[in-house]
Design a protein around this motif. Structure first.
Motif, mmCIF file in Angstrom:
data_model
loop_
_atom_site.group_PDB
_atom_site.id
_atom_site.type_symbol
_atom_site.label_atom_id
_atom_site.label_comp_id
_atom_site.label_asym_id
_atom_site.label_seq_id
_atom_site.Cartn_x
_atom_site.Cartn_y
_atom_site.Cartn_z
ATOM 1 N N UNK A 190 -5.794 4.567 -6.114
ATOM 2 C CA UNK A 190 -5.502 5.726 -6.956
ATOM 3 C C UNK A 190 -6.717 6.028 -7.830
ATOM 4 N N UNK A 191 -7.216 7.264 -7.754
ATOM 5 C CA UNK A 191 -8.328 7.641 -8.621
ATOM 6 C C UNK A 191 -7.803 8.338 -9.880
ATOM 7 N N UNK A 192 -6.745 9.109 -9.748
ATOM 8 C CA UNK A 192 -5.994 9.663 -10.885
ATOM 9 C C UNK A 192 -4.636 10.122 -10.365
ATOM 10 N N UNK A 193 -3.758 10.572 -11.246
ATOM 11 C CA UNK A 193 -2.379 10.900 -10.859
ATOM 12 C C UNK A 193 -2.325 11.800 -9.627
ATOM 13 N N UNK A 194 -1.638 11.316 -8.602
ATOM 14 C CA UNK A 194 -1.441 12.091 -7.380
ATOM 15 C C UNK A 194 -2.657 12.190 -6.483
ATOM 16 N N UNK A 195 -3.733 11.500 -6.824
ATOM 17 C CA UNK A 195 -4.974 11.603 -6.045
ATOM 18 C C UNK A 195 -5.434 10.200 -5.637
ATOM 19 N N UNK A 196 -5.597 9.994 -4.324
ATOM 20 C CA UNK A 196 -5.967 8.693 -3.778
ATOM 21 C C UNK A 196 -7.151 8.893 -2.837
ATOM 22 N N UNK A 253 -12.015 9.494 2.563
ATOM 23 C CA UNK A 253 -10.637 9.824 2.921
ATOM 24 C C UNK A 253 -9.917 10.181 1.632
ATOM 25 N N UNK A 254 -9.355 11.369 1.579
ATOM 26 C CA UNK A 254 -8.690 11.847 0.364
ATOM 27 C C UNK A 254 -7.245 12.198 0.695
ATOM 28 N N UNK A 255 -6.326 11.759 -0.170
ATOM 29 C CA UNK A 255 -4.912 12.105 -0.011
ATOM 30 C C UNK A 255 -4.360 12.489 -1.375
ATOM 31 N N UNK A 256 -3.717 13.643 -1.426
ATOM 32 C CA UNK A 256 -3.128 14.128 -2.674
ATOM 33 C C UNK A 256 -1.626 14.301 -2.491
ATOM 34 N N UNK A 281 0.927 3.412 -4.575
ATOM 35 C CA UNK A 281 0.358 2.788 -3.374
ATOM 36 C C UNK A 281 0.356 3.789 -2.227
ATOM 37 N N UNK A 282 -0.806 3.970 -1.602
ATOM 38 C CA UNK A 282 -0.921 4.837 -0.426
ATOM 39 C C UNK A 282 -1.694 4.072 0.640
ATOM 40 N N UNK A 283 -1.118 4.027 1.830
ATOM 41 C CA UNK A 283 -1.727 3.344 2.964
ATOM 42 C C UNK A 283 -1.880 4.342 4.106
ATOM 43 N N UNK A 284 -3.056 4.355 4.721
ATOM 44 C CA UNK A 284 -3.302 5.227 5.877
ATOM 45 C C UNK A 284 -3.525 4.355 7.103
ATOM 46 N N UNK A 285 -2.731 4.601 8.131
ATOM 47 C CA UNK A 285 -2.837 3.882 9.403
ATOM 48 C C UNK A 285 -3.503 4.832 10.400
#
Length: 165
Positions: A121-127, A84-87, A100-104
């Motif tokens: 967080x893997x790097x700035x703006x990338x989770x 699951x990737x979120x930018x 912090x990023x949470x996916x429901x």
């Protein structure tokens, strides 16, 4: 003598009509009961826990969503082989600040398969996080925060059929 033959039966009686009506309405009642059972067992009908409180909070939430839209922060959600990737990006394309990023993950009907996952967080703006996701339709609500303040909140409807998990 008469030209018409004499038959031994009584013909159509009140008993026949009663049986026809009982059968007709019995089928209708059985179908309605079956549909009512399926409707009540497949969807809780619960959208919010307390409709009065939700109505009172609506204007605050609407204002927060307008402020979020004006900030220019946008998110991009993707699934890649169980990853699951979120930018998060600012209006100019630079990575947005979030810690912090949470996916429901919620099924559109029913809640027995719903789950929440934190995306580290893997790097700035990338989770990203790894999780097996069952095939089918999902509503994914992604909430991104920076120091406790919501930076981005969005809901996406996805279909995972065909994804390799």
């Amino acid at each position: 003598m008469s030209d018409y033959p004499i038959t031994g039966g009584k013909g159509f009686t009140g008993r026949h009509m009663l049986l026809i009506m009982l059968t007709f309405f019995g089928i209708i009642i059985a179908v309605n009961m079956t549909m009512a059972w399926y409707a009540s067992s497949s969807w809780s009908g619960l959208v919010v826990k307390n409709t009065y409180v939700a109505s009172q909070e609506f204007n605050k939430k609407a204002e927060a969503m307008r402020a979020m839209a004006m900030s220019g922060v946008s998110g991009k959600f993707a699934l890649h082989d169980g990853l699951i990737v979120y930018e998060l990006h600012n209006r100019d394309g630079s990575p947005a600040a979030a810690d912090e990023v949470t996916a429901h993950f919620k099924r559109p009907v029913g809640d027995h398969e719903d789950f929440v996952i934190e995306l580290p967080k893997s790097h700035d703006g990338h989770f990203e996080a790894r999780r097996r996701i069952l095939s089918g339709d999902w509503i994914v609500e992604v909430i991104s925060k920076n120091q406790g303040t919501t930076v981005m909140h969005e809901a996406l409807r996805i279909n995972t059929a065909g994804f390799v998990q």
